[in-house]
Design a protein around this motif. Sequence first.
Motif, PDB file in Angstrom:
ATOM      1  N   CYS A 423       0.615  -1.242   0.057  1.00  0.00           N
ATOM      2  CA  CYS A 423      -0.086   0.033  -0.163  1.00  0.00           C
ATOM      3  C   CYS A 423       0.845   1.345  -0.065  1.00  0.00           C
ATOM      4  O   CYS A 423       0.518   2.305  -0.744  1.00  0.00           O
ATOM      5  CB  CYS A 423      -0.864   0.047   1.171  1.00  0.00           C
ATOM      6  SG  CYS A 423      -2.193  -1.284   1.220  1.00  0.00           S
ATOM      7  N   TRP A 424       2.105   1.319   0.732  1.00  0.00           N
ATOM      8  CA  TRP A 424       2.601   2.600   0.826  1.00  0.00           C
ATOM      9  C   TRP A 424       3.557   2.587  -0.621  1.00  0.00           C
ATOM     10  O   TRP A 424       3.553   3.723  -0.970  1.00  0.00           O
ATOM     11  CB  TRP A 424       3.854   2.143   1.978  1.00  0.00           C
ATOM     12  CG  TRP A 424       4.943   3.185   1.895  1.00  0.00           C
ATOM     13  CD1 TRP A 424       5.008   4.467   2.524  1.00  0.00           C
ATOM     14  CD2 TRP A 424       6.190   3.271   1.013  1.00  0.00           C
ATOM     15  NE1 TRP A 424       6.037   4.900   2.159  1.00  0.00           N
ATOM     16  CE2 TRP A 424       6.769   4.296   1.343  1.00  0.00           C
ATOM     17  CE3 TRP A 424       6.792   2.164   0.298  1.00  0.00           C
ATOM     18  CZ2 TRP A 424       8.213   4.719   0.915  1.00  0.00           C
ATOM     19  CZ3 TRP A 424       7.898   2.572  -0.278  1.00  0.00           C
ATOM     20  CH2 TRP A 424       8.451   3.840  -0.018  1.00  0.00           C
ATOM     21  N   PHE A 425       3.808   1.434  -1.231  1.00  0.00           N
ATOM     22  CA  PHE A 425       4.426   1.567  -2.634  1.00  0.00           C
ATOM     23  C   PHE A 425       3.578   2.293  -3.397  1.00  0.00           C
ATOM     24  O   PHE A 425       4.189   3.237  -4.237  1.00  0.00           O
ATOM     25  CB  PHE A 425       4.799   0.045  -3.111  1.00  0.00           C
ATOM     26  CG  PHE A 425       5.265   0.093  -4.499  1.00  0.00           C
ATOM     27  CD1 PHE A 425       6.750   0.255  -4.696  1.00  0.00           C
ATOM     28  CD2 PHE A 425       4.457  -0.218  -5.618  1.00  0.00           C
ATOM     29  CE1 PHE A 425       7.105   0.140  -6.068  1.00  0.00           C
ATOM     30  CE2 PHE A 425       5.003  -0.239  -6.763  1.00  0.00           C
ATOM     31  CZ  PHE A 425       6.180  -0.218  -7.019  1.00  0.00           C
ATOM     32  N   TRP A 426       2.185   1.915  -3.818  1.00  0.00           N
ATOM     33  CA  TRP A 426       1.294   2.450  -4.639  1.00  0.00           C
ATOM     34  C   TRP A 426       1.070   3.975  -4.013  1.00  0.00           C
ATOM     35  O   TRP A 426       0.613   4.608  -4.844  1.00  0.00           O
ATOM     36  CB  TRP A 426       0.103   1.789  -4.761  1.00  0.00           C
ATOM     37  CG  TRP A 426       0.417   0.359  -5.485  1.00  0.00           C
ATOM     38  CD1 TRP A 426       0.261  -0.819  -5.326  1.00  0.00           C
ATOM     39  CD2 TRP A 426       0.831   0.702  -6.810  1.00  0.00           C
ATOM     40  NE1 TRP A 426       0.773  -1.775  -6.043  1.00  0.00           N
ATOM     41  CE2 TRP A 426       1.041  -0.970  -7.411  1.00  0.00           C
ATOM     42  CE3 TRP A 426       1.125   1.368  -7.877  1.00  0.00           C
ATOM     43  CZ2 TRP A 426       1.479  -1.408  -8.583  1.00  0.00           C
ATOM     44  CZ3 TRP A 426       1.518   0.985  -9.235  1.00  0.00           C
ATOM     45  CH2 TRP A 426       1.648  -0.315  -9.607  1.00  0.00           C
ATOM     46  N   ASP A 427       0.972   4.159  -2.771  1.00  0.00           N
ATOM     47  CA  ASP A 427       0.988   5.739  -2.454  1.00  0.00           C
ATOM     48  C   ASP A 427       1.999   6.508  -2.990  1.00  0.00           C
ATOM     49  O   ASP A 427       1.644   7.694  -3.415  1.00  0.00           O
ATOM     50  CB  ASP A 427       0.823   5.903  -0.892  1.00  0.00           C
ATOM     51  CG  ASP A 427      -0.243   5.227  -0.275  1.00  0.00           C
ATOM     52  OD1 ASP A 427      -1.397   5.179  -0.978  1.00  0.00           O
ATOM     53  OD2 ASP A 427      -0.173   5.060   0.982  1.00  0.00           O
TER      54      ASP A 427
END
Length: 883
Positions: A423-427
């Motif tokens: 999720c952090w990666f796509w944020d």
Amino acid sequence: MLKFWSVAAFCTFARSRWAQERIPVGRWWRWAQAWAAAGEPEAVLAALETAVIQRPGSFKLVRQLLDTYGQAGYRRAAWRPVQRLVAVRPRVAGRAWAALGDLYWAMGEWSEAMRAYDEAKQNQYQSTYLEERAARFWASRQDWTRAKGAWWTAIAWEPSDRPDWHEALCFVLLSDRDFDGAIKAGETALALGGDRAVTWHRLAQAHRERGDRPTGNRCLRRAWQVGAKDPWSWFPQVSECADRPEWQRAWQMLQSAPDLDFPETAADYRRWSQLASQAGDWPAAMAALDRALTLDPQAPPSDWCALADLCARSGQDHLASLAWQRALSAGANQGGVYYAYAESQPRSSLPDCLALWRRAMQDNPTDPRVYDNYGQTLEAANHPIAALAAYGRAILLAGRRLDIPFRQGGTLLQQLGWWRLACWFWDQASLLAPDSVWFQAERQAALARRAQSQGQWQRAIDHFMAALRYQPEFWPAYDGIQAVLAAAGLPPADPSPTSPSLFCQLPDGLAEATSLLATNWQGVAAELPGTDCFPAFEPETHPLRDSQGLGDPLPELQAIDRTLDAPAAYTVAIPQGRAWGDNLCSVVFNAQNQVIRDCSTGYSAIVASSPHLPPPQHFAGTVAFLATRWGKVTYFHWMFDLLPRLEVLRRSGFAWDSIDRFVVNLYELPFQHQSFERLQIPLEKVVACCHTEWFGSVDPVQGRIPHLTADRLLVPAIPELRIYRGSRWAHQFLRDTFLEPARISRFPDRLYITRRSAAYRQVLNDREVIATLEQFGFRAIDPARLPLVDQAAAFAAAKVIVAVHGAGLTNLVFTEPGTKVIEIFQPSHRQNTYWLLSNLGGLEHYHLTADLAPGAEQATAVQQNITIDLDRLKALLKLAGID
């Protein structure tokens, strides 16, 4: 200052908002020049991209950026700076689009180049070289109408001594069966000094086709006389305006010329190799290039790379490996050679691939594509952590210019179960490209899978539906919802007639239940305000007959209490109508923003409730919206779900020449161009609406318009997706359009449809199958390699057809009643599409179930390779009375 920066750190800094807002454009320009002197194209691109963001109207900056994109090998990212430049400075739009087209042409991306050149022409930019390139492009696509138009324009603008252009025009006109025009073009080429054997041979063909055999024979004799003196004159001067038989004839004439001086220099042998390659004689091409390298020990690495490629084409893998190693020892730009060598290696030899990519990284430490490929190889070798590091390095260097590192990295994080990190990666990806709906959809999908891992089924479904509202064509969300339903023990989606394997299907009512919609958000055309219906065809009902096979019958191919039904066909006219189209949804709205259900396919509620669609582009006049679910590139859906809608328009009283635009999913493939050519619909009137890549892309494909409005929208109604497949009128329309009786006699009466050129569902023992069927008088053909009219003629000539289930069987519409069809299925993927088609055409349908190939279980059902039991095939031939 550059000595304090690494390339990755500088690229990251250049993309930061602080740097883009605080540092003046002049400094970015100087940094770009300094990095260019240091030979670091990624840093140059980062500096120039930031400079263009600050000053989007500078043609000098944009042109420099395009040149750097070309040197670095990036193509899709080049559209955005040109669009910004055109918006700020419309006066330079023509030059800007032409510069972009030149970039794509140099990179071999001819389709993209033509889009850019079309934009340049619309902005009053005219040039002879644009027309020449257009002619070569359309000839390569066998679009003879547009090719001859472009050649005529180029010749009119530059009527100087260009016999090669007239020679090429002669071929195009001959292929278009304009024999008088071909004769005139050929004679002009000869008069301009092009006394060449290939020109005389084309003139001979034109005269013979015109019925003047004496003149044709004289031209043919002249061709042999000229060719005997100069064997090189058999070779066409414009490679795109020639076919394989011409190249093969030229190669044979050159080899058999008695007085030909055999090549003596390395340059002669290189030319000899290129000609052999055009003729498809790979061993001869390899031998000639090998001789050139023997004569020139100081040959550049590119020659050794070319030899390695020829060895691979000839099946000489060991010699290819030796050539790669020799290229490496040649010295210059070893990084590029290692890159090409590594790409040529099969993934089965993972240790060798990894070693080659490591060497490529040593020589090209700032090339993001090296890290991208290295990451994919590490992932295949089951080294996920190292693969993530490689993808991260590629993203730091390239940013949004590369799609694959984002897709692979995000997917790998989720496969590892690192949901929070995913999720952090796509944020972070969304911050890098806040306008990318693909990034937003991937972010929602990551949140959904995280919720699924925690057993939060409803939350997972909500996030997947949010992903679809960002990008309605985001197919991983459909698969994710099915996985959630299976994990929760809930009923799956109901199979669709077009997707029985549940691919991209949702349970009935799910899209509506999870969307915020008004109570009267949809209806049928006859009940909604502001729509008019114009009838075209009455409903039809046809009886069915069982398919025959060995052993137990297949339920899908049985006619118990079943008929083939087709509802009435009609056209809906919508003043100020609106439409959305992609590969999974086609949604039509009236002026009150209500969905017209009988004009839409896919899940309309997703599109109707989405706040993330791009603004619609308005078209003045009358627009026919023909896009449909699965209409993007699939031959069957193009022929049966899209093209018959043109006949509905005509029978409803709307002549095609009265329509200003025709909107389809896509029209880049040869059979799509050939369809419009046969129907005499100019491609200038056609608009493509599928604007995303199937596997996702940071930026949409430019030049395509998914969301549109029109003064008057015409939509042939499609109450259910398979409406036209059971209609005899649709079959007759296709036969009238594509069948040419004069071509039928060229083909045999027993056909085997091979899938050698297919990307999946291949027959691993295809050679043995062909050898067996040849004993019964069959001939193997690959329809994908034939023009559409020849596909129609081949099936019309056939009395018996054997084929694996696939799009090639679409051509059963052209067969005559009584033809015997043997359709071979995979064990886990059986559709009745071509059985129904056989019933409608009065054909005898037989079926055989093949065996799964070893290891095929790992692929999806529709993609599994097979092997065919030859004894069972012979038994079925006997059952069908074929001996």
